[in-house]
Scaffold this active site. Sequence first.
Site, mmCIF file in Angstrom:
data_model
loop_
_atom_site.group_PDB
_atom_site.id
_atom_site.type_symbol
_atom_site.label_atom_id
_atom_site.label_comp_id
_atom_site.label_asym_id
_atom_site.label_seq_id
_atom_site.Cartn_x
_atom_site.Cartn_y
_atom_site.Cartn_z
ATOM 1 N N GLU A 229 7.258 -5.654 -2.553
ATOM 2 C CA GLU A 229 6.665 -5.521 -1.220
ATOM 3 C C GLU A 229 6.739 -6.832 -0.437
ATOM 4 O O GLU A 229 6.897 -6.814 0.791
ATOM 5 C CB GLU A 229 5.223 -5.035 -1.348
ATOM 6 C CG GLU A 229 5.163 -3.572 -1.772
ATOM 7 C CD GLU A 229 3.742 -3.065 -1.953
ATOM 8 O OE1 GLU A 229 3.408 -2.042 -1.320
ATOM 9 O OE2 GLU A 229 2.985 -3.681 -2.720
ATOM 10 N N GLU B 156 3.343 1.439 -9.461
ATOM 11 C CA GLU B 156 1.949 1.812 -9.235
ATOM 12 C C GLU B 156 1.558 3.171 -9.816
ATOM 13 O O GLU B 156 0.481 3.287 -10.426
ATOM 14 C CB GLU B 156 1.630 1.760 -7.733
ATOM 15 C CG GLU B 156 1.412 0.369 -7.195
ATOM 16 C CD GLU B 156 2.684 -0.370 -6.842
ATOM 17 O OE1 GLU B 156 2.618 -1.475 -6.301
ATOM 18 O OE2 GLU B 156 3.777 0.182 -7.124
#
Length: 265
Positions: free
Chosen positions: A119, A139
């Site tokens: 990210e 995640e």
Amino acid sequence: MTHEASAGSVTVETFGHILLIGINRPSKRNGLTPEMLAALAKSYQRLEDEPDLRVGVLYGHGTDFCAGLDLPRFREAFAAGDVFMSDEGQPDIFARRPPWRQKPLIAAVKGVTFTAGLELALAADVVVAATDARLAMLEPSRGLMPVGGATYRFIQRGGWGNAMRWLLTGEEFGADEAQRIGLVQEIVPPGFELNRAIAIAEAIAAQAPLAVAAIRANALTYVQSGEAACVAEFGDVARRLAATADFAEGIASFQEKREAVFTGH
């Protein structure tokens, strides 16, 4: 355990008009701690604050870019709904809210580039990847959702299907796939990614800084508000840039058939 391994650090050094920002916890694959997030925010603020700095380059020390968050250190933060925003008034390192960065950032990724590490790269403007880069959004395998921007940046760059393919499975993919779907702009052999990122940064830094900032800001207007809002800014931005010393230098260098020397004024 050394302090580097326990808390990690962020190295910052200047290279001409470029700020080199190094994620420094190689013994833990540069896994991020709260202290490192705070240090990254400070380095991004320095990039914005110092007029002589025109472009940032983000890279990882050691063999990897960044393995993401060191989750045990963030368990309480997740439980409280804390999504690791920088202090108010500071640029968010994941570029999720204003104040927006005015200056470009190039990411040089290699080896493990997972979750929040990916990210960070997606929040950069250009990504250069080594062929050994291993990318993943892990995640869902940890019972979490990405909160650093991947849920929308994957879609912006790669489209819905590609985003869902990698976000929902949590599977690992390589530099070739990342380039195919638009997450990576260039691929180079391992060990060359930082030099290539610096070369791109130098090419940007040689341009008129106010024009570079205006281009980036106008492109961001398109992403956030659409084509009409982007076009509506053209006139005012053109008038503002036409009144700068750098515009005069651009005209003079064209007429004199020489390289322009821009000052950011």
